[in-house]
Design an enzyme around this catalytic site. Structure first.
Site, mmCIF file in Angstrom:
data_model
loop_
_atom_site.group_PDB
_atom_site.id
_atom_site.type_symbol
_atom_site.label_atom_id
_atom_site.label_comp_id
_atom_site.label_asym_id
_atom_site.label_seq_id
_atom_site.Cartn_x
_atom_site.Cartn_y
_atom_site.Cartn_z
ATOM 1 N N GLU A 89 0.812 -1.224 0.000
ATOM 2 C CA GLU A 89 0.000 0.000 0.000
ATOM 3 C C GLU A 89 0.842 1.268 0.000
ATOM 4 O OE1 GLU A 89 1.002 -1.750 2.722
ATOM 5 O OE2 GLU A 89 -0.753 -1.744 4.025
ATOM 6 N N ASP A 141 8.833 -11.859 -5.833
ATOM 7 C CA ASP A 141 8.886 -12.474 -4.510
ATOM 8 C C ASP A 141 10.093 -11.915 -3.740
ATOM 9 O OD1 ASP A 141 8.481 -14.386 -2.408
ATOM 10 O OD2 ASP A 141 10.151 -15.505 -3.253
ATOM 11 N N ASP A 159 7.623 -5.876 5.648
ATOM 12 C CA ASP A 159 6.227 -5.536 5.926
ATOM 13 C C ASP A 159 5.334 -6.456 5.103
ATOM 14 O OD1 ASP A 159 3.954 -4.243 6.778
ATOM 15 O OD2 ASP A 159 4.146 -2.583 5.364
ATOM 16 N N PRO A 168 1.614 -16.215 0.790
ATOM 17 C CA PRO A 168 2.836 -15.857 0.039
ATOM 18 C C PRO A 168 4.013 -15.414 0.904
ATOM 19 C CG PRO A 168 1.161 -14.143 -0.215
ATOM 20 C CD PRO A 168 0.521 -15.262 0.549
HETATM 21 N N1 SAM Z 1 1.672 -5.489 8.192
HETATM 22 C C1 SAM Z 1 0.688 -5.579 7.259
HETATM 23 C C2 SAM Z 1 -0.332 -6.567 7.743
HETATM 24 O O1 SAM Z 1 -0.080 -7.774 7.740
HETATM 25 O O2 SAM Z 1 -1.402 -6.148 8.139
HETATM 26 C C3 SAM Z 1 1.299 -5.910 5.934
HETATM 27 C C4 SAM Z 1 0.748 -5.009 4.911
HETATM 28 S S1 SAM Z 1 1.391 -5.099 3.268
HETATM 29 C C5 SAM Z 1 -0.101 -4.751 2.357
HETATM 30 C C6 SAM Z 1 1.696 -6.798 2.915
HETATM 31 C C7 SAM Z 1 2.242 -7.002 1.506
HETATM 32 O O3 SAM Z 1 3.112 -8.139 1.487
HETATM 33 C C8 SAM Z 1 1.173 -7.276 0.432
HETATM 34 O O4 SAM Z 1 1.164 -6.205 -0.469
HETATM 35 C C9 SAM Z 1 1.627 -8.582 -0.229
HETATM 36 O O5 SAM Z 1 1.412 -8.604 -1.622
HETATM 37 C C10 SAM Z 1 3.098 -8.613 0.151
HETATM 38 N N2 SAM Z 1 3.753 -9.931 0.116
HETATM 39 C C11 SAM Z 1 3.314 -11.085 0.635
HETATM 40 N N3 SAM Z 1 4.200 -12.075 0.400
HETATM 41 C C12 SAM Z 1 5.241 -11.514 -0.277
HETATM 42 C C13 SAM Z 1 6.475 -12.006 -0.791
HETATM 43 N N4 SAM Z 1 6.778 -13.304 -0.673
HETATM 44 N N5 SAM Z 1 7.307 -11.150 -1.396
HETATM 45 C C14 SAM Z 1 6.979 -9.830 -1.528
HETATM 46 N N6 SAM Z 1 5.813 -9.311 -1.063
HETATM 47 C C15 SAM Z 1 4.962 -10.136 -0.452
#
Ligand code: SAM
Length: 302
Positions: A89, A141, A159, A168
């Site tokens: 975000e 990733d 994050d 993921p």
């Molecule tokens: N702290 C926040 C929560 O859990 O409420 C996290 C918010 S942020 C939107 C989380 C982001 O992590 C998402 O945009 C998701 O697409 C990303 N994400 C998840 N797994 C990932 C990965 N393996 N590599 C990169 N981004 C990843």
């Protein structure tokens, strides 16, 4: 009393949940990786929800994002190069860019749709951060990016979505992954990661803390109350140099010295409160021995 909204229920465990009154759905999507919803909630305004988990709300997101980003970045002597893993975000990016010493931020999120949808429907979360010329956005990733990375960073901010079985982000909370991060840190480098609820998944927080501590000589954890998460939220750091805990009593002065002025949540009092973990949690951590590995990762309850 008649209520004109629907209810969205977010589960913390199988036996506990937080209900949010939803006035309308702004956008719903299903990407390759997750279900993405932006809704207008009665209490928190617009909310980004991924796979049924609240990620950010316009009303209270600054609490979590300041607490995640600023302790490590203000503690670091001079942050130049930053890596953000996740944070789709853009609010973590916004916080990192408050430091004038920062010359480059690479942000790696696996899901282009989260970035696009957030920018379109909740632009106040990133507040123009994606347009900053210091930013390089990589869609991919985070673990693969780190595996192939030849650059070095001062601060790495993790994050990611919670470590959920099949999700993921699950393999980015393991000892092997933290060891890779150690390798891409400069001297004095710091990593910091969201580390789940310190109440509903205290075992997960303790595991992440012990796992980071198995790689970094200096490691610590703190937490902050996030109303829309309905919990105190854990954050864990590992450092080759500065210890964010050392800023207790001097946070405001140091943040000011680094030109970080527009904080809404953190001051000297709230900074000190971050590190006031309750006695029972401290005791649990003291006794906890589990470390998350690729073969045996840690997961949230739901
Ligand atoms: N702290 C926040 C929560 O859990 O409420 C996290 C918010 S942020 C939107 C989380 C982001 O992590 C998402 O945009 C998701 O697409 C990303 N994400 C998840 N797994 C990932 C990965 N393996 N590599 C990169 N981004 C990843």
């Amino acid at each position: 009393m008649s209520l004109s909204w629907k209810w969205f229920t977010e589960y913390q465990t199988h036996g506990s949940a937080h209900m949010h009154g939803i006035k309308r759905t702004i956008h719903s999507d299903k990407s390759r990786f997750q279900e993405i919803d932006v809704v207008e909630s009665e209490e928190y305004g617009r909310m980004l929800i991924l796979d049924g988990k609240v990620q950010s709300t316009v009303r209270d997101e600054y609490i979590y994002h300041e607490a995640l980003v600023q302790p490590a970045m203000v503690a670091h002597p001079s942050t130049r190069d930053v890596l953000i893993l996740g944070g789709g975000e853009g609010a973590t990016l916004r916080e990192a860019l408050k430091h004038h010493s920062v010359k480059a931020v690479v942000m790696v999120d696996i899901d282009r749709r989260v970035v696009e949808i957030s920018r379109e429907f909740v632009p106040e979360l990133s507040s123009g951060a994606f347009e900053d010329p210091r930013v390089e956005l990589v869609i991919g990733d985070g673990r693969k990016y780190v595996e192939g990375c030849t650059r070095k960073f001062d601060v790495v901010i993790i994050d990611l979505t919670d470590p959920q079985e099949g999700g993921p982000g699950a393999m980015l909370y393991t000892k092997e992954f933290y060891a890779m991060l150690w390798g891409i840190l400069k001297q004095d480098g710091v990593i910091v990661t969201q580390a789940t609820s310190t109440y509903y998944s205290d075992y997960c927080f303790a595991t992440i803390l012990k796992t980071v501590g198995s790689v970094f000589q200096k490691a610590g954890g703190y937490h902050v109350w996030v109303p829309s998460y309905d919990s105190t939220w854990g954050i864990v750091y590992g450092s080759k140099g500065p210890d964010p805990h050392g800023l207790v009593g001097g946070f405001e002065e140091e943040a000011d010295r680094k030109g970080v002025k527009s904080l809404r949540y953190l001051d000297d009092k709230t900074y000190q409160a971050l590190f006031a973990l309750p006695k029972d949690l401290v005791e649990k951590i003291r006794q906890w021995e589990r470390i998350a590995t690729d073969a045996n990762p840690t997961f949230m309850p739901v």
